[in-house]
Scaffold this motif. Structure first.
Motif, PDB file in Angstrom:
ATOM      1  N   ALA A  48       0.867  -1.177   0.000  1.00  0.00           N
ATOM      2  CA  ALA A  48       0.000   0.000   0.000  1.00  0.00           C
ATOM      3  C   ALA A  48       0.903   1.226   0.000  1.00  0.00           C
ATOM      4  CB  ALA A  48      -0.899  -0.007   1.233  1.00  0.00           C
ATOM      5  N   GLY A  49       0.755   2.053  -1.010  1.00  0.00           N
ATOM      6  CA  GLY A  49       1.596   3.243  -1.118  1.00  0.00           C
ATOM      7  C   GLY A  49       2.059   3.441  -2.546  1.00  0.00           C
ATOM      8  N   ILE A  50       3.189   4.101  -2.699  1.00  0.00           N
ATOM      9  CA  ILE A  50       3.700   4.425  -4.030  1.00  0.00           C
ATOM     10  C   ILE A  50       4.531   3.264  -4.567  1.00  0.00           C
ATOM     11  CG2 ILE A  50       5.163   6.005  -5.351  1.00  0.00           C
ATOM     12  CD1 ILE A  50       4.350   8.162  -3.285  1.00  0.00           C
ATOM     13  N   VAL A  51       4.166   2.794  -5.764  1.00  0.00           N
ATOM     14  CA  VAL A  51       4.865   1.690  -6.414  1.00  0.00           C
ATOM     15  C   VAL A  51       5.201   2.070  -7.856  1.00  0.00           C
ATOM     16  CG1 VAL A  51       3.801  -0.116  -5.007  1.00  0.00           C
ATOM     17  CG2 VAL A  51       2.719   0.579  -7.131  1.00  0.00           C
ATOM     18  N   ARG A  52       6.214   1.386  -8.390  1.00  0.00           N
ATOM     19  CA  ARG A  52       6.534   1.527  -9.806  1.00  0.00           C
ATOM     20  C   ARG A  52       6.016   0.288 -10.520  1.00  0.00           C
ATOM     21  NH1 ARG A  52      12.703   3.322 -10.315  1.00  0.00           N
ATOM     22  NH2 ARG A  52      12.935   1.484  -9.034  1.00  0.00           N
ATOM     23  N   GLU A  53       5.347   0.511 -11.645  1.00  0.00           N
ATOM     24  CA  GLU A  53       4.687  -0.582 -12.354  1.00  0.00           C
ATOM     25  C   GLU A  53       4.951  -0.485 -13.852  1.00  0.00           C
ATOM     26  OE1 GLU A  53       0.653  -0.748  -9.658  1.00  0.00           O
ATOM     27  OE2 GLU A  53       0.774   0.761 -11.248  1.00  0.00           O
ATOM     28  N   TRP A  54       4.898  -1.640 -14.506  1.00  0.00           N
ATOM     29  CA  TRP A  54       4.935  -1.698 -15.960  1.00  0.00           C
ATOM     30  C   TRP A  54       3.526  -1.498 -16.496  1.00  0.00           C
ATOM     31  CZ3 TRP A  54       9.148  -1.545 -18.780  1.00  0.00           C
ATOM     32  CH2 TRP A  54      10.347  -2.008 -18.262  1.00  0.00           C
ATOM     33  N   TRP A  55       3.392  -0.678 -17.525  1.00  0.00           N
ATOM     34  CA  TRP A  55       2.130  -0.481 -18.223  1.00  0.00           C
ATOM     35  C   TRP A  55       2.405  -0.488 -19.723  1.00  0.00           C
ATOM     36  CZ3 TRP A  55      -2.864   0.125 -16.382  1.00  0.00           C
ATOM     37  CH2 TRP A  55      -3.000   0.190 -14.992  1.00  0.00           C
ATOM     38  N   MET A  56       1.416  -0.898 -20.498  1.00  0.00           N
ATOM     39  CA  MET A  56       1.546  -0.886 -21.951  1.00  0.00           C
ATOM     40  C   MET A  56       0.382  -0.114 -22.559  1.00  0.00           C
ATOM     41  SD  MET A  56       1.596  -3.925 -24.822  1.00  0.00           S
ATOM     42  CE  MET A  56      -0.139  -4.285 -24.628  1.00  0.00           C
ATOM     43  N   HIS A  57       0.708   0.783 -23.488  1.00  0.00           N
ATOM     44  CA  HIS A  57      -0.335   1.447 -24.277  1.00  0.00           C
ATOM     45  C   HIS A  57      -0.674   0.462 -25.392  1.00  0.00           C
ATOM     46  CE1 HIS A  57      -1.778   4.367 -27.428  1.00  0.00           C
ATOM     47  NE2 HIS A  57      -2.607   4.542 -26.410  1.00  0.00           N
ATOM     48  N   ALA A  58      -1.848  -0.166 -25.301  1.00  0.00           N
ATOM     49  CA  ALA A  58      -2.211  -1.266 -26.195  1.00  0.00           C
ATOM     50  C   ALA A  58      -2.225  -0.891 -27.684  1.00  0.00           C
ATOM     51  CB  ALA A  58      -3.553  -1.876 -25.776  1.00  0.00           C
ATOM     52  N   PRO A  59      -2.800   0.249 -28.095  1.00  0.00           N
ATOM     53  CA  PRO A  59      -2.824   0.549 -29.532  1.00  0.00           C
ATOM     54  C   PRO A  59      -1.434   0.691 -30.164  1.00  0.00           C
ATOM     55  CG  PRO A  59      -4.459   1.877 -28.394  1.00  0.00           C
ATOM     56  CD  PRO A  59      -3.630   1.202 -27.344  1.00  0.00           C
ATOM     57  N   ASN A  69       0.159   5.638  -6.716  1.00  0.00           N
ATOM     58  CA  ASN A  69      -0.195   5.454  -5.315  1.00  0.00           C
ATOM     59  C   ASN A  69      -1.328   4.434  -5.274  1.00  0.00           C
ATOM     60  OD1 ASN A  69      -1.301   5.630  -2.718  1.00  0.00           O
ATOM     61  ND2 ASN A  69      -0.548   7.716  -2.484  1.00  0.00           N
ATOM     62  N   THR A  70      -1.054   3.261  -4.703  1.00  0.00           N
ATOM     63  CA  THR A  70      -2.059   2.198  -4.696  1.00  0.00           C
ATOM     64  C   THR A  70      -3.201   2.473  -3.715  1.00  0.00           C
ATOM     65  OG1 THR A  70      -0.807   0.911  -3.073  1.00  0.00           O
ATOM     66  CG2 THR A  70      -0.416   0.431  -5.414  1.00  0.00           C
ATOM     67  N   ILE A  71      -3.018   3.405  -2.814  1.00  0.00           N
ATOM     68  CA  ILE A  71      -4.082   3.744  -1.870  1.00  0.00           C
ATOM     69  C   ILE A  71      -5.111   4.658  -2.534  1.00  0.00           C
ATOM     70  CG2 ILE A  71      -4.623   4.882   0.328  1.00  0.00           C
ATOM     71  CD1 ILE A  71      -1.766   4.040   1.236  1.00  0.00           C
ATOM     72  N   THR A  72      -4.628   5.678  -3.232  1.00  0.00           N
ATOM     73  CA  THR A  72      -5.532   6.647  -3.870  1.00  0.00           C
ATOM     74  C   THR A  72      -5.753   6.365  -5.355  1.00  0.00           C
ATOM     75  OG1 THR A  72      -3.708   8.127  -4.460  1.00  0.00           O
ATOM     76  CG2 THR A  72      -4.747   8.449  -2.290  1.00  0.00           C
ATOM     77  N   ASP A  73      -4.971   5.449  -5.922  1.00  0.00           N
ATOM     78  CA  ASP A  73      -4.983   5.112  -7.350  1.00  0.00           C
ATOM     79  C   ASP A  73      -4.574   6.309  -8.223  1.00  0.00           C
ATOM     80  OD1 ASP A  73      -5.161   3.220  -9.376  1.00  0.00           O
ATOM     81  OD2 ASP A  73      -7.206   3.784  -9.871  1.00  0.00           O
ATOM     82  N   GLU A  74      -3.838   7.242  -7.642  1.00  0.00           N
ATOM     83  CA  GLU A  74      -3.364   8.409  -8.384  1.00  0.00           C
ATOM     84  C   GLU A  74      -2.079   8.057  -9.135  1.00  0.00           C
ATOM     85  OE1 GLU A  74      -1.750  12.955  -7.532  1.00  0.00           O
ATOM     86  OE2 GLU A  74      -2.208  11.623  -5.861  1.00  0.00           O
ATOM     87  N   ILE A  75      -2.024   8.421 -10.410  1.00  0.00           N
ATOM     88  CA  ILE A  75      -0.825   8.228 -11.213  1.00  0.00           C
ATOM     89  C   ILE A  75       0.057   9.459 -11.009  1.00  0.00           C
ATOM     90  CG2 ILE A  75       0.082   7.906 -13.539  1.00  0.00           C
ATOM     91  CD1 ILE A  75      -2.809   6.709 -14.137  1.00  0.00           C
TER      92      ILE A  75
END
Length: 105
Positions: A48-59, A69-75
């Protein structure tokens, strides 16, 4: 509507992105145990807190890193992986026949 800022394509609707998992240090695949490799591939810390994650722009099939921030879901920030990684990881290849021969001995 939730917007994610893609480092390559600019702000986009969150529905255009695919989550790729937590960013974590990869063990040396040639010298780690099966347990260490399985832990890296299949498990996550899920903090719970700030994490670094992999994301892909699908198109565009563009992979990038997001700090969220996994608590607030803020990018908080998105950036190109080149900011963290200086070289590509090459995996040694084993031919299927050599793997099969090793398991038989």
């Amino acid at each position: 509507m939730k917007i994610m800022p893609c480092p390559l394509n600019g702000p986009r609707n969150i529905s255009e992105f695919v989550y790729g998992g937590e960013l974590k240090d990869m063990p040396d695949q040639n010298h780690c145990s099966d347990y260490e490799w399985a832990d890296y591939v299949f498990n996550c810390d899920n903090i719970a807190g700030i994490v670094r994650e992999w994301w892909m722009h699908a198109p565009s099939s563009y992979w990038f890193i997001a700090e969220r921030n996994t608590i607030t879901d803020e990018i908080l920030k998105t950036y190109d992986p080149k900011e963290l990684f200086q070289q590509r990881v090459e995996f040694s290849e084993s031919s299927p026949s050599s793997v099969q021969k090793e398991s038989m001995t």
